[in-house]
Design an enzyme around this catalytic site. Structure first.
Site, PDB file in Angstrom:
ATOM      1  CG  ASP A   1      34.843  -7.136 -15.914  1.00  0.00           C
ATOM      2  OD1 ASP A   1      35.782  -7.911 -16.062  1.00  0.00           O
ATOM      3  OD2 ASP A   1      34.863  -6.198 -15.097  1.00  0.00           O
TER       4      ASP A   1
ATOM      5  CG  ASP B   1      33.121  -2.330 -12.687  1.00  0.00           C
ATOM      6  OD1 ASP B   1      34.046  -3.121 -12.409  1.00  0.00           O
ATOM      7  OD2 ASP B   1      33.266  -1.107 -12.664  1.00  0.00           O
TER       8      ASP B   1
ATOM      9  CG  ASP C   1      37.272  -6.582 -12.783  1.00  0.00           C
ATOM     10  OD1 ASP C   1      38.357  -6.783 -13.359  1.00  0.00           O
ATOM     11  OD2 ASP C   1      36.860  -5.448 -12.510  1.00  0.00           O
TER      12      ASP C   1
END
Length: 222
Positions: A214, A210, A9
């Site tokens: 995600d 996180d 991410d």
């Protein structure tokens, strides 16, 4: 030890997760403090990093947030939020989210492109169906991100960034840290598809991220 690809991410993972508003425009016709107060109140129900940046910016400009009644709050993961605040309909998020709600974003296309080219995330806001504000939100890469990516590459592990951010901003950050593949404007569903496609191609995948955006990808990764 068998991992062949790591998917990252961006916000809060590759970057520090402490975004700040660096630029903004008030298009609403209301005083700055009034429109910021409405938008910050709408974001009170969101845990997203960008929502926090907007709330902190409103606080810095002494906007009045407390006491405003918020109703019908909802989150569209990967896109933005919507809520009714003090009788006004508020929509905040990326250009696609506003467009899906029937709000034209063309007047801010140049500002969005400029922000992305500088590695900043463009966030748009609408008030009662009309464009109300534009924010450029900046977040710095973690100090050890580039070294971590370089070490993975030396080990023969491929890296990929999957982010809901716009293409230009995503590529800017990826370039700073050395990530070799970028998937921008990725919804939670798209991140999940990426994980499954890599696995179907024989990759052993680790996912680093996180937050709600995600969660499906984290659950699916090896």
């Amino acid at each position: 030890a068998k991992v062949t690809t790591v998917v990252f991410d961006k916000t809060g993972t590759i970057t520090e997760g402490r975004p700040v508003v660096s630029d903004w425009q008030n298009l609403s016709g209301l005083p700055d403090g009034e429109v910021l107060g409405l938008l910050a109140a709408a974001e009170n129900g969101s845990e997203h990093y960008l929502a926090r940046a907007l709330r902190e910016f409103a606080h810095l400009l002494a906007a009045t947030v407390d006491g405003k009644k918020v109703a019908n709050f909802r989150v569209e993961p990967g896109h933005g939020i919507a809520a009714d605040v003090a009788g006004h309909g508020i929509v905040i998020g990326n250009a696609e989210w506003l467009t899906a709600g029937g709000i034209g974003t063309t007047p801010l296309a140049e500002a969005c492109a400029r922000a992305g080219a500088e590695g900043k995330t463009p966030v748009l806001a609408a008030l009662d169906g009309e464009l109300a504000a534009f924010f450029a939100i900046a977040d710095q890469p973690r100090s050890d991100a580039a070294a971590t990516i370089a070490r993975l590459h030396r080990l023969g592990v491929r890296t990929l960034m999957a982010t809901g951010d716009v293409e230009a901003a995503a590529r800017h950050v990826a370039g700073l840290v050395g990530i070799d593949r970028v998937e921008a404007r990725a919804t939670p569903e798209r991140k999940l598809q990426l994980i499954r496609a890599l696995q179907a191609a024989g990759e052993i995948v680790a996912m680093v991220g996180d937050g709600i955006n995600d969660a499906p990808a984290l659950a699916a990764a090896d």
